[in-house]
Design a protein around this motif. Structure first.
Motif, PDB file in Angstrom:
ATOM      1  N   TYR A 120     -18.548 125.417  72.840  1.00 40.34           N
ATOM      2  CA  TYR A 120     -17.766 126.189  72.496  1.00 40.34           C
ATOM      3  C   TYR A 120     -16.240 125.803  72.704  1.00 40.34           C
ATOM      4  O   TYR A 120     -15.108 126.399  71.668  1.00 40.34           O
ATOM      5  N   LEU A 121     -15.932 125.377  73.891  1.00 37.33           N
ATOM      6  CA  LEU A 121     -14.445 124.660  73.907  1.00 37.33           C
ATOM      7  C   LEU A 121     -13.911 123.964  72.962  1.00 37.33           C
ATOM      8  O   LEU A 121     -12.960 123.889  72.515  1.00 37.33           O
ATOM      9  N   LEU A 122     -14.824 122.737  72.561  1.00 38.34           N
ATOM     10  CA  LEU A 122     -14.264 121.998  71.476  1.00 38.34           C
ATOM     11  C   LEU A 122     -14.192 122.753  70.110  1.00 38.34           C
ATOM     12  O   LEU A 122     -13.343 122.094  69.357  1.00 38.34           O
ATOM     13  N   LYS A 123     -14.830 123.619  69.849  1.00 36.84           N
ATOM     14  CA  LYS A 123     -14.583 124.520  68.598  1.00 36.84           C
ATOM     15  C   LYS A 123     -13.114 125.302  68.582  1.00 36.84           C
ATOM     16  O   LYS A 123     -12.734 125.506  67.689  1.00 36.84           O
ATOM     17  N   GLN A 124     -12.685 125.570  69.861  1.00 42.38           N
ATOM     18  CA  GLN A 124     -11.476 126.220  69.892  1.00 42.38           C
ATOM     19  C   GLN A 124     -10.309 125.110  69.482  1.00 42.38           C
ATOM     20  O   GLN A 124      -8.988 125.609  69.495  1.00 42.38           O
ATOM     21  N   VAL A 125     -10.585 123.864  69.627  1.00 44.19           N
ATOM     22  CA  VAL A 125      -9.363 122.914  69.466  1.00 44.19           C
ATOM     23  C   VAL A 125      -9.028 122.940  67.923  1.00 44.19           C
ATOM     24  O   VAL A 125      -9.975 122.980  67.052  1.00 44.19           O
ATOM     25  N   GLY A 126      -7.604 123.078  67.824  1.00 45.85           N
ATOM     26  CA  GLY A 126      -7.334 122.958  66.300  1.00 45.85           C
ATOM     27  C   GLY A 126      -6.018 123.836  66.429  1.00 45.85           C
ATOM     28  O   GLY A 126      -5.811 124.712  67.116  1.00 45.85           O
ATOM     29  N   PHE A 127      -5.483 123.805  64.966  1.00 46.54           N
ATOM     30  CA  PHE A 127      -4.187 124.561  64.649  1.00 46.54           C
ATOM     31  C   PHE A 127      -4.299 125.308  63.415  1.00 46.54           C
ATOM     32  O   PHE A 127      -3.494 125.584  62.740  1.00 46.54           O
ATOM     33  N   SER A 128      -5.697 125.832  63.167  1.00 45.63           N
ATOM     34  CA  SER A 128      -5.917 126.406  61.873  1.00 45.63           C
ATOM     35  C   SER A 128      -5.070 127.609  61.652  1.00 45.63           C
ATOM     36  O   SER A 128      -4.601 128.059  60.758  1.00 45.63           O
ATOM     37  N   HIS A 129      -4.984 128.581  62.679  1.00 41.59           N
ATOM     38  CA  HIS A 129      -4.156 129.729  62.873  1.00 41.59           C
ATOM     39  C   HIS A 129      -2.886 129.495  62.630  1.00 41.59           C
ATOM     40  O   HIS A 129      -2.115 130.027  61.917  1.00 41.59           O
ATOM     41  N   THR A 130      -2.312 128.370  63.449  1.00 45.38           N
ATOM     42  CA  THR A 130      -0.906 127.977  63.370  1.00 45.38           C
ATOM     43  C   THR A 130      -0.408 127.692  61.834  1.00 45.38           C
ATOM     44  O   THR A 130       0.698 127.991  61.259  1.00 45.38           O
ATOM     45  N   ILE A 131      -1.430 126.756  61.453  1.00 44.73           N
ATOM     46  CA  ILE A 131      -0.933 126.261  59.931  1.00 44.73           C
ATOM     47  C   ILE A 131      -1.132 127.727  58.982  1.00 44.73           C
ATOM     48  O   ILE A 131      -0.264 127.607  58.274  1.00 44.73           O
ATOM     49  N   ALA A 132      -2.074 128.634  59.326  1.00 39.42           N
ATOM     50  CA  ALA A 132      -2.029 129.573  58.307  1.00 39.42           C
ATOM     51  C   ALA A 132      -0.706 130.455  58.389  1.00 39.42           C
ATOM     52  O   ALA A 132      -0.291 130.673  57.431  1.00 39.42           O
ATOM     53  N   GLN A 133      -0.389 130.749  59.834  1.00 35.92           N
ATOM     54  CA  GLN A 133       0.859 131.194  59.930  1.00 35.92           C
ATOM     55  C   GLN A 133       2.308 130.697  59.412  1.00 35.92           C
ATOM     56  O   GLN A 133       3.027 131.401  58.865  1.00 35.92           O
ATOM     57  N   LEU A 134       2.330 129.442  59.281  1.00 38.62           N
ATOM     58  CA  LEU A 134       3.192 128.732  58.593  1.00 38.62           C
ATOM     59  C   LEU A 134       3.258 128.782  57.131  1.00 38.62           C
ATOM     60  O   LEU A 134       4.179 129.090  56.810  1.00 38.62           O
ATOM     61  N   ARG A 135       1.927 128.844  56.821  1.00 35.31           N
ATOM     62  CA  ARG A 135       1.890 128.854  55.215  1.00 35.31           C
ATOM     63  C   ARG A 135       2.292 130.299  54.928  1.00 35.31           C
ATOM     64  O   ARG A 135       3.086 130.407  54.009  1.00 35.31           O
ATOM     65  N   ASP A 136       2.032 131.265  55.626  1.00 41.02           N
ATOM     66  CA  ASP A 136       2.333 132.636  55.559  1.00 41.02           C
ATOM     67  C   ASP A 136       3.763 132.834  55.546  1.00 41.02           C
ATOM     68  O   ASP A 136       4.595 133.374  54.716  1.00 41.02           O
ATOM     69  N   MET A 137       4.293 131.956  56.175  1.00 42.23           N
ATOM     70  CA  MET A 137       5.828 132.113  56.915  1.00 42.23           C
ATOM     71  C   MET A 137       6.703 131.699  55.515  1.00 42.23           C
ATOM     72  O   MET A 137       7.952 132.107  55.283  1.00 42.23           O
ATOM     73  N   PHE A 138       6.097 130.524  54.921  1.00 44.11           N
ATOM     74  CA  PHE A 138       6.596 129.919  53.895  1.00 44.11           C
ATOM     75  C   PHE A 138       6.339 130.342  52.610  1.00 44.11           C
ATOM     76  O   PHE A 138       6.723 129.466  51.572  1.00 44.11           O
ATOM     77  N   GLU A 143      -5.324 131.835  51.589  1.00 44.18           N
ATOM     78  CA  GLU A 143      -6.871 132.157  51.537  1.00 44.18           C
ATOM     79  C   GLU A 143      -7.796 131.031  51.888  1.00 44.18           C
ATOM     80  O   GLU A 143      -8.908 131.195  52.802  1.00 44.18           O
ATOM     81  N   ALA A 144      -7.500 129.801  51.603  1.00 45.55           N
ATOM     82  CA  ALA A 144      -8.169 128.721  52.023  1.00 45.55           C
ATOM     83  C   ALA A 144      -7.915 128.548  53.443  1.00 45.55           C
ATOM     84  O   ALA A 144      -9.125 128.359  54.076  1.00 45.55           O
ATOM     85  N   ALA A 145      -6.920 128.634  54.033  1.00 41.07           N
ATOM     86  CA  ALA A 145      -6.934 128.509  55.586  1.00 41.07           C
ATOM     87  C   ALA A 145      -7.842 129.603  56.325  1.00 41.07           C
ATOM     88  O   ALA A 145      -8.312 129.545  57.366  1.00 41.07           O
TER      89      ALA A 145
END
Length: 155
Positions: A120-138, A143-145
């Protein structure tokens, strides 16, 4: 009078280039001073970063050492729990085989619990939400993220 009128515009015109030259010299001096201050600030920032890096390395080494000590303490505690449980089970059942089997099952249950939590903890590792927010910001398409993070939470 005509002669004095000719010299007056020249006298008034001469200070203007001198004033411009003085102002340009002052601007150049200020720019030079600003550049020196930026260089000094960059040097201080570099020194601060080096000091923080050294402190971070030291802190991480101490944290790892303390985690190893904590892990050793946890292993010793779990060993003591198993010894006391084994002693109690042996006196309650008078069967070494049953006591051993129950202790092995207890150990396997603890290992399974640890394994599930690690997964469970290893599934939490990553930056998918951050990357999605950066894509939204720019202004990029997200949809892919978003789809990727949806699949991640299902696992």
């Amino acid at each position: 009078m005509a002669g004095s009128g000719d010299t007056e515009p020249q006298a008034a015109a001469e200070p203007l280039p001198q004033q411009v030259l003085a102002q340009l010299t002052e601007i150049a001096a200020l720019l030079s001073l600003t550049a020196e201050q930026y260089q000094q600030q960059a040097r201080l920032t570099r020194q601060t970063a080096q000091a923080e890096l050294a402190l971070s390395r030291r802190s991480l080494m101490l944290a790892v050492a303390l985690l190893v000590a904590l892990g050793a303490g946890g292993v010793m505690l779990w060993g003591c729990v198993l010894v006391f449980a084994g002693y109690a089970l042996l006196h309650a059942t008078d069967s070494v085989a049953l006591t051993g089997a129950l202790l092995v099952m207890l150990q396997l249950a603890a290992l399974y619990w640890c394994w599930r939590n690690v997964r469970y903890l290893l599934k939490q590792v990553g930056f998918s939400h951050t990357i999605a927010q950066l894509r939204d910001m720019f202004g990029s398409h997200t949809e892919a993220a978003g789809g990727k993070s949806d699949h991640r939470s299902v696992d």
